[in-house]
Design a protein around this motif. Structure first.
Motif, mmCIF file in Angstrom:
data_model
loop_
_atom_site.group_PDB
_atom_site.id
_atom_site.type_symbol
_atom_site.label_atom_id
_atom_site.label_comp_id
_atom_site.label_asym_id
_atom_site.label_seq_id
_atom_site.Cartn_x
_atom_site.Cartn_y
_atom_site.Cartn_z
ATOM 1 N N UNK A 206 26.560 44.957 26.486
ATOM 2 C CA UNK A 206 26.434 43.529 26.183
ATOM 3 C C UNK A 206 25.157 42.972 26.802
ATOM 4 N N UNK A 207 24.842 43.435 28.023
ATOM 5 C CA UNK A 207 23.619 42.983 28.686
ATOM 6 C C UNK A 207 22.400 43.306 27.834
ATOM 7 N N UNK A 208 22.396 44.506 27.263
ATOM 8 C CA UNK A 208 21.259 44.889 26.418
ATOM 9 C C UNK A 208 21.252 44.107 25.120
ATOM 10 N N UNK A 210 22.640 41.176 24.298
ATOM 11 C CA UNK A 210 22.392 39.731 24.361
ATOM 12 C C UNK A 210 21.347 39.361 25.404
ATOM 13 N N UNK A 211 20.711 40.379 25.985
ATOM 14 C CA UNK A 211 19.608 40.120 26.894
ATOM 15 C C UNK A 211 20.019 39.215 28.044
ATOM 16 N N UNK A 212 21.117 39.563 28.699
ATOM 17 C CA UNK A 212 21.578 38.774 29.847
ATOM 18 C C UNK A 212 20.747 39.129 31.066
ATOM 19 N N UNK A 213 20.542 38.159 31.956
ATOM 20 C CA UNK A 213 19.795 38.471 33.163
ATOM 21 C C UNK A 213 20.099 37.471 34.266
ATOM 22 N N UNK A 226 21.294 43.285 37.922
ATOM 23 C CA UNK A 226 22.571 43.830 38.403
ATOM 24 C C UNK A 226 23.553 44.084 37.264
ATOM 25 N N UNK A 227 23.443 43.309 36.182
ATOM 26 C CA UNK A 227 24.378 43.486 35.073
ATOM 27 C C UNK A 227 24.188 44.828 34.387
ATOM 28 N N UNK A 228 22.987 45.382 34.494
ATOM 29 C CA UNK A 228 22.748 46.701 33.913
ATOM 30 C C UNK A 228 22.931 47.789 34.960
ATOM 31 N N UNK A 229 22.405 47.553 36.160
ATOM 32 C CA UNK A 229 22.456 48.595 37.190
ATOM 33 C C UNK A 229 23.863 48.841 37.711
ATOM 34 N N UNK A 296 12.770 49.581 33.408
ATOM 35 C CA UNK A 296 13.439 49.810 34.689
ATOM 36 C C UNK A 296 14.379 48.653 35.024
ATOM 37 N N UNK A 297 13.963 47.437 34.657
ATOM 38 C CA UNK A 297 14.761 46.256 34.965
ATOM 39 C C UNK A 297 16.196 46.404 34.480
ATOM 40 N N UNK A 298 16.358 46.845 33.260
ATOM 41 C CA UNK A 298 17.695 46.936 32.674
ATOM 42 C C UNK A 298 18.212 48.370 32.659
ATOM 43 N N UNK A 299 17.696 49.211 33.511
ATOM 44 C CA UNK A 299 18.143 50.606 33.595
ATOM 45 C C UNK A 299 18.206 51.236 32.206
#
Lengths: 413, 259
Positions: A206-208, A210-213, A226-229, A296-299
């Motif tokens: 979902x993070x990827x 909808x581009x959550x950050x 953190x939502x990806x890692x 790297x930001x979104x793993x």
């Protein structure tokens, strides 16, 4: 990196051999007692690599794993942190209950937060010094970074809120957020480990999608989302709580091994094209366009799978009882890995100091090598002193000694 | 572990062998280049082309170049020594005497890529350049703009410039070792590279070039000196490198060059 441990340890609270009943916890823990030296070893290694990566590039930089593939020391670090945190606090949750375990996790979060603020203070000192002593007309534009010193009221408050994080200070805030989520993760894992992992994958997807950050100050977002890692952290926790054992057959299969080797070789080739530009025309353009940027930001998935491949091979070729683990040559690494929060902070500080010396004294290659080596020696020395102190303190306070809940084992900062 | 050791060895060998390999294919051209400016040829070549520049020079039309930059485009109080001025001088020197070369500079001080790009349509209409050299990224890095947003802004800017009928060269950030611990540069370098690749336009890798000079000891970029000498020398070399880069990307053969 202890996926697929063939742990002989007891399973907790009656799950052993029995079909899980509704009341029984769905997770199991290996026996307490022996430290898992491979974890310490690789966490120590990650700490050294992070230190070297934070210094300006030099010959030593070529020994860090980010030059040989997509993933780097951060992945190792977060995975092992998830593993050890789940190992220690998962046990606490089963033995003392959710409330106590949560309280202990929060205490650890507080320690990490204080460490972060301490590092920020050092950063402030450095940047203030540079701001007043460095006026090369070539870099008037870059000195714009000093503008934030003009409004300390905003900057410092934002730093305390973890929203203003200077370069190289991104790992601890990530770790703080992950640890804050740990009670929920563990509580959910106690109930349904696989579902928890699945939820983590969903959150990642979902993070990827909808581009959550997490937003940052003055603008932008957290450098490690953190939502990806969390995927790596939760995966580590899942492995610690019995997942590794269930995967052991997959990991032992030669098919897995060859896939992992093929992937690592392919990743190595791609990385090679970054450093030997003459090779880059051998890369199909379509592949390049699909692959880049490796985020790297979104793993990026490519990074995550690269880490998995490395971990799979490590577990296969480095058995838990490998005699080398007790050799004096690996002792410095293991010592550093055993006191990871302290050594991590020390590493960030030493990297600042190293930059400073390179800038003020000389930037030669010899000086560079000297700084890298003495930094590692200092990390080792301090880790040794901490170990020594703990041993002495434990001896004198043997009566109140508590076998469970060694914060260092859970550590990781 | 064995595999890793092997990989390390392979890469180390590659690294040690690299300088000799680079030395072999170093540009044979331009004997006039001062030694301080020397660069391996891979930093001065691009697979992408500049068709409009080539066309203009072949047809003998004037070459109007617009440099869109920021504060690092200039040297305070030494305008003539800045890299756009140096590039103009070198291009005039290298191209046939009949070729009219004019370089104009547009400074977008303290503006992010997105803010700068909003002015492009008007700017290009007013100046009608054959080639736009867009230098950007520093302000975005200082303000930690989301790299995805940055990439979107650079893409938008490049498209606007191309639609207006100009060739485009992207130029990335300076290598600034003093501020390395304070400004995170890599995401911005990566994204500019991606945009250049996607649009098949040349990327002038100012960061790698300056780092090469610093690493090889030609310039000490750590220097805290307050005088303009270092900046002047670096800009002179940058101007030469940029001129060479444009000539190479436009495929201006010896026929179109004086030497």
């Amino acid at each position: 990196m202890t996926i697929a441990d063939q742990v002989t340890g007891s399973t907790i609270a009656g799950t052993a051999g029995a079909k899980p009943r509704a009341a029984a916890p769905a997770i199991s823990l290996p026996a307490i007692g022996e430290r898992e030296l491979r974890l310490d070893l690789f966490r120590g290694l990650a700490l050294w690599l992070i230190f070297i990566d934070h210094l300006p590039p030099s010959l030593l930089t070529w020994f860090t794993i980010r030059n040989y593939g997509f993933s780097d020391a951060t992945e190792i670090f977060i995975f092992i942190s998830g593993y050890t945190a789940a190992f220690v606090y998962g046990r606490a949750m089963l033995e003392s209950g959710v409330v106590i375990a949560t309280a202990r996790i929060l205490r650890r979060v507080w320690q990490i937060y204080v460490a972060h603020v301490f590092l920020f203070t050092i950063f402030l000192a450095e940047i203030s010094y540079v701001a007043t002593s460095f006026e090369n007309p070539l870099y008037t534009e870059e000195m714009g970074i000093m503008d934030f010193l003009k409004q300390p009221d905003v900057t410092i408050v934002q730093a305390l809120l973890l929203r203003f994080r200077p370069v190289n200070m991104d790992v601890l805030p990530l770790y703080i957020v992950l640890m804050l989520a740990l009670p929920v993760i563990l509580w959910s894992m106690k109930w349904r480990p696989d579902l928890t992992l699945a939820l983590s994958v969903v959150l990642y997807a979902v993070t990827w999608e909808y581009d959550l950050y997490f937003s940052a100050y003055p603008n932008g977002f957290w450098a490690f989302n953190p939502l990806a890692w969390q995927l790596l952290f939760v995966f580590g926790a899942w492995c610690a709580l019995g997942g590794a054992r269930r995967m052991s057959r997959i990991l032992a299969s030669p098919v897995t091994m060859w896939i992992a080797i093929a992937y690592i070789v392919a990743a190595f080739y791609v990385t090679l094209t970054w450093y030997v530009p003459q090779l880059s025309h051998l890369m199909p353009k379509r592949l390049e366009q699909w692959m880049y940027p490796i985020d790297k930001t979104d793993l990026d998935v490519l990074r995550f799978t690269h880490f998995l491949a490395l971990a799979a091979l490590t577990v296969r070729f480095l058995p838990r009882d490998w005699p080398g683990l007790t050799s004096p040559w690996l002792r410095p690494l293991i010592l550093c890995g055993q006191h990871s929060l302290e050594i991590f902070c020390l590493g960030v500080f030493l990297a600042f100091a190293g930059h400073f010396i390179l800038a003020e004294v000389s930037g030669g290659a010899a000086m560079h090598a000297l700084i890298s080596l003495s930094g590692i020696l200092i990390m080792w020395g301090v880790a040794w002193v901490i170990s020594w102190y703990k041993r002495v303190a434990e001896k004198s306070g043997a009566k109140t000694k508590n076998a469970v809940g060694n914060a260092d084992l859970a550590g990781g900062g | 572990m064995k595999a890793k050791v092997l990989l390390s060895l392979v890469l180390l060998c590659g690294y040690l062998a690299a300088p000799t390999a680079r030395a072999d294919d170093a540009a044979p051209a331009a004997p006039a280049v001062p030694p301080a400016c020397e660069l391996p040829s891979y930093l001065l070549t691009s697979e992408s082309r500049l068709p409009k520049v080539a066309e203009a020079v072949k047809a003998g039309k004037p070459l109007e170049i617009l440099v869109i930059g920021s504060r690092s485009t200039t040297i305070p109080a030494s305008e003539d020594a800045s890299y756009p001025a140096r590039m103009q001088a070198i291009l005039k020197d290298k191209l046939p005497a009949s070729e009219v070369v004019h370089v104009s500079v547009e400074i977008q001080s303290k503006k992010t890529a997105e803010e700068a790009a909003t002015t492009f349509v008007k700017l290009v209409e007013a100046k009608r350049p054959t080639l736009v050299i867009w230098q950007t990224g520093t302000v975005d890095a200082i303000r930690a703009i989301d790299p995805d947003d940055f990439r979107g802004a650079v893409t938008g800017g490049v498209t606007a410039l191309q639609n207006a009928g100009a060739d485009v060269v992207l130029m990335n950030l300076q290598y600034s070792p003093r501020t390395e611990t304070m400004i995170s540069v890599p995401p911005y370098l990566d994204n500019m590279r991606v945009v250049a690749q996607e649009h098949d336009i040349p990327l002038f890798d100012r960061f790698a070039i300056m780092r090469q000079w610093n690493d090889q000891g030609q310039f000490d970029l750590f220097s805290p000196s307050r005088g303009p000498e270092l900046a002047k020398q670096v800009h002179d070399c940058l101007g030469r490198a940029l001129a060479q880069f444009v000539i190479d990307a436009a495929h201006l053969g010896p026929a179109q060059q004086q030497n």
